[in-house]
Design a protein around this motif. Sequence first.
Motif, PDB file in Angstrom:
ATOM      1  N   THR A 252       0.813  -1.218   0.000  1.00  0.00           N
ATOM      2  CA  THR A 252       0.000   0.000   0.000  1.00  0.00           C
ATOM      3  C   THR A 252       0.846   1.268   0.000  1.00  0.00           C
ATOM      4  O   THR A 252       0.492   2.269  -0.624  1.00  0.00           O
ATOM      5  CB  THR A 252      -0.933   0.008   1.221  1.00  0.00           C
ATOM      6  OG1 THR A 252      -0.141  -0.128   2.420  1.00  0.00           O
ATOM      7  CG2 THR A 252      -1.935  -1.147   1.141  1.00  0.00           C
ATOM      8  N   SER A 253       1.989   1.236   0.700  1.00  0.00           N
ATOM      9  CA  SER A 253       2.859   2.409   0.788  1.00  0.00           C
ATOM     10  C   SER A 253       4.171   1.976   1.438  1.00  0.00           C
ATOM     11  O   SER A 253       4.394   0.790   1.702  1.00  0.00           O
ATOM     12  CB  SER A 253       2.206   3.523   1.612  1.00  0.00           C
ATOM     13  OG  SER A 253       2.101   3.136   2.982  1.00  0.00           O
ATOM     14  N   ASP A 254       5.017   2.954   1.714  1.00  0.00           N
ATOM     15  CA  ASP A 254       6.268   2.694   2.425  1.00  0.00           C
ATOM     16  C   ASP A 254       6.153   3.025   3.918  1.00  0.00           C
ATOM     17  O   ASP A 254       7.162   3.251   4.586  1.00  0.00           O
ATOM     18  CB  ASP A 254       7.406   3.525   1.815  1.00  0.00           C
ATOM     19  CG  ASP A 254       8.083   2.802   0.662  1.00  0.00           C
ATOM     20  OD1 ASP A 254       7.766   1.630   0.428  1.00  0.00           O
ATOM     21  OD2 ASP A 254       8.931   3.427  -0.022  1.00  0.00           O
ATOM     22  N   ARG A 268       6.506   8.560   3.124  1.00  0.00           N
ATOM     23  CA  ARG A 268       6.266   7.142   3.393  1.00  0.00           C
ATOM     24  C   ARG A 268       4.793   6.765   3.451  1.00  0.00           C
ATOM     25  O   ARG A 268       4.431   5.623   3.152  1.00  0.00           O
ATOM     26  CB  ARG A 268       6.954   6.744   4.709  1.00  0.00           C
ATOM     27  CG  ARG A 268       8.453   6.809   4.649  1.00  0.00           C
ATOM     28  CD  ARG A 268       9.099   6.339   5.937  1.00  0.00           C
ATOM     29  NE  ARG A 268      10.501   6.736   5.993  1.00  0.00           N
ATOM     30  CZ  ARG A 268      11.309   6.508   7.018  1.00  0.00           C
ATOM     31  NH1 ARG A 268      10.843   5.886   8.095  1.00  0.00           N
ATOM     32  NH2 ARG A 268      12.558   6.916   6.980  1.00  0.00           N
ATOM     33  N   THR A 269       3.957   7.679   3.852  1.00  0.00           N
ATOM     34  CA  THR A 269       2.530   7.342   3.998  1.00  0.00           C
ATOM     35  C   THR A 269       1.726   7.635   2.734  1.00  0.00           C
ATOM     36  O   THR A 269       0.515   7.415   2.710  1.00  0.00           O
ATOM     37  CB  THR A 269       1.917   8.130   5.169  1.00  0.00           C
ATOM     38  OG1 THR A 269       2.140   9.534   4.969  1.00  0.00           O
ATOM     39  CG2 THR A 269       2.557   7.701   6.488  1.00  0.00           C
ATOM     40  N   PRO A 271      -0.006   6.834  -0.507  1.00  0.00           N
ATOM     41  CA  PRO A 271      -0.420   5.539  -1.078  1.00  0.00           C
ATOM     42  C   PRO A 271       0.224   5.295  -2.440  1.00  0.00           C
ATOM     43  O   PRO A 271       0.382   6.219  -3.247  1.00  0.00           O
ATOM     44  CB  PRO A 271      -1.947   5.681  -1.198  1.00  0.00           C
ATOM     45  CG  PRO A 271      -2.310   6.783  -0.264  1.00  0.00           C
ATOM     46  CD  PRO A 271      -1.153   7.725  -0.252  1.00  0.00           C
ATOM     47  N   PHE A 272       0.608   4.032  -2.678  1.00  0.00           N
ATOM     48  CA  PHE A 272       1.161   3.648  -3.973  1.00  0.00           C
ATOM     49  C   PHE A 272       0.042   3.376  -4.964  1.00  0.00           C
ATOM     50  O   PHE A 272      -1.024   2.869  -4.603  1.00  0.00           O
ATOM     51  CB  PHE A 272       2.022   2.390  -3.825  1.00  0.00           C
ATOM     52  CG  PHE A 272       3.393   2.660  -3.276  1.00  0.00           C
ATOM     53  CD1 PHE A 272       4.053   3.855  -3.515  1.00  0.00           C
ATOM     54  CD2 PHE A 272       4.043   1.697  -2.517  1.00  0.00           C
ATOM     55  CE1 PHE A 272       5.321   4.097  -3.017  1.00  0.00           C
ATOM     56  CE2 PHE A 272       5.318   1.920  -2.011  1.00  0.00           C
ATOM     57  CZ  PHE A 272       5.956   3.131  -2.268  1.00  0.00           C
TER      58      PHE A 272
END
Length: 402
Positions: A252-254, A268-269, A271-272
Motif C-alpha cells: 500500500t505504501s512505504d 512514506r505514507t 499511497p502507492f
Amino acid sequence: MALVRWGLRRHTLHPLKRKSSLLLKLTVVVFSVLLFCEYLIYYLVIFRCHWPEVKMPAHGHQKEPVLKAMFLADTHLLGEIQGHWLDKLRREWQMERAFQTALWSLQPEVVFILGDIFDEGKWSSAQAWADDVQRFQRMFRHPSHVQLKVIVGNHDIGFHYQMSKYRVKRFEKVFDSKMLFSLKGVNFVMVNSVAMEGDGCNICSEAEAGLIEISRRLNCSREVPGSSQCGGGQRLPASAPVLLQHYPLYRTSDANCSGDDAAPLEERTIPFKERYDVLSREASLKLLWWLRPRLVLSGHTHSACEVLHAGRTPELSVPSFSWRNRNNPSFIMGSLTSRDYALSKCYLPCEDTVLATYCGAAGLLMVLTLAHFERLVTPFLGTCSERAGRADEQAAAAHGGK
C-alpha cells in the motif's frame, strides 16, 4: 650604487619566491582534494563492506558452494533531451568509480541491475540509444569472469502504454534478457514487470507464458526424478528461486519502511498506485503462486524497504545507485547457496560529504591566499615607512641647519 642595485634586486626576488611558494601550496591542496574526492573516498568507504556469512549445513563431507552476487538498481543514465552535460559528467563519474571500486575490492561473481538503466530509453532515438549504451558499457565494464545481468525497467522501454515490440527488442538485443538464470545451484527468475499489466497485450501474454513454463520447470526440479511427466530433459537445481524485477510487489505504501535509506518521512505514507508505483495485487499474487520464490529483490522506488509477503516471502527494495536520486546510494551484497542466503548493504560515499570537502578546501585556499598577500604587503609597507622616516629626518636636519 652597487649596494643600492643589490638591495632593489633582493626586494624584487622575495615577492617572486613567495608567489611561486603560494602557487605550489595551492596546487598541492587542489590535487590532494581532487584525488581524495574523486578516487580515494570510494576505496575508503567500500573497504568497510564485507560479504555476509551464510550458514552452510554440511551434506556428507562437502559444503555447498556460495555464490557472491551484487544487486543494484536505478542507475538512470541521463539522455540527450533532459540530461545537462555537467549533471551527466558528475553522476556518471560517481557511478563508474563506485562500480569499478566495488568490483576490484569485493570480487563478485555476478552483478544484477534491477531496471531503469537509462533515463530516456522510453523515447530516445536510435542514435541516442546507441550513445547511451556505449556509455553504459564503458561505465559498467567488467572482467570476463564476472557476469552482468540486467532487468528491464519502465524508463528503459516505457510504461505499459508506451511499451512497444521495437523498444523491447532493442533492449533485448543489447542485454541478455533470458528470464531464467542458474549459477552454483541458485535459480534466478528475471521478470519484465512492465509487462505484468494483465490486460492480454501481446508482450504481456508472451511474458506470462514464459513465466508459466519456468514455473513448470521449477516444480519439476522439486520432484523426485521419474515420478512425474516432466520428461528426461536437463533439470534445474532443486532450489526455490530468487525473483528479480524492477517494480516492487504490491504494497500500500512505504509506511512500514525504516532506515537511513528509506523514503523521507513525509513520503512514506503516500499511497502507492498499482501498475505505476508497484505491481497490481493480481500480478503480485500470480508471481508468488507461480514461482514460490524464497526472496524477492526489486527497485523503482529509489529507496530501501523490507516487506514480508503472505507471512513468508521477504522482499527487499534496493535503493538507487545514483547521486541524482539520493544522497546516500547503496547496493546489496548477497551470499547465496541453493538452500540459504545472507544479505548485507554496502553504502557509497554521500554526496554532501564530497561537497563539504570541496567547500572546506575552497575556504583553505582562500585563507592561504589572504595570508600570503598579507605577508607580501608588510615588507613593502616597512620599506616605504623607513624611506619616509629618513626623508623626514633629512628635511628636519636641513631646516635646523638654516
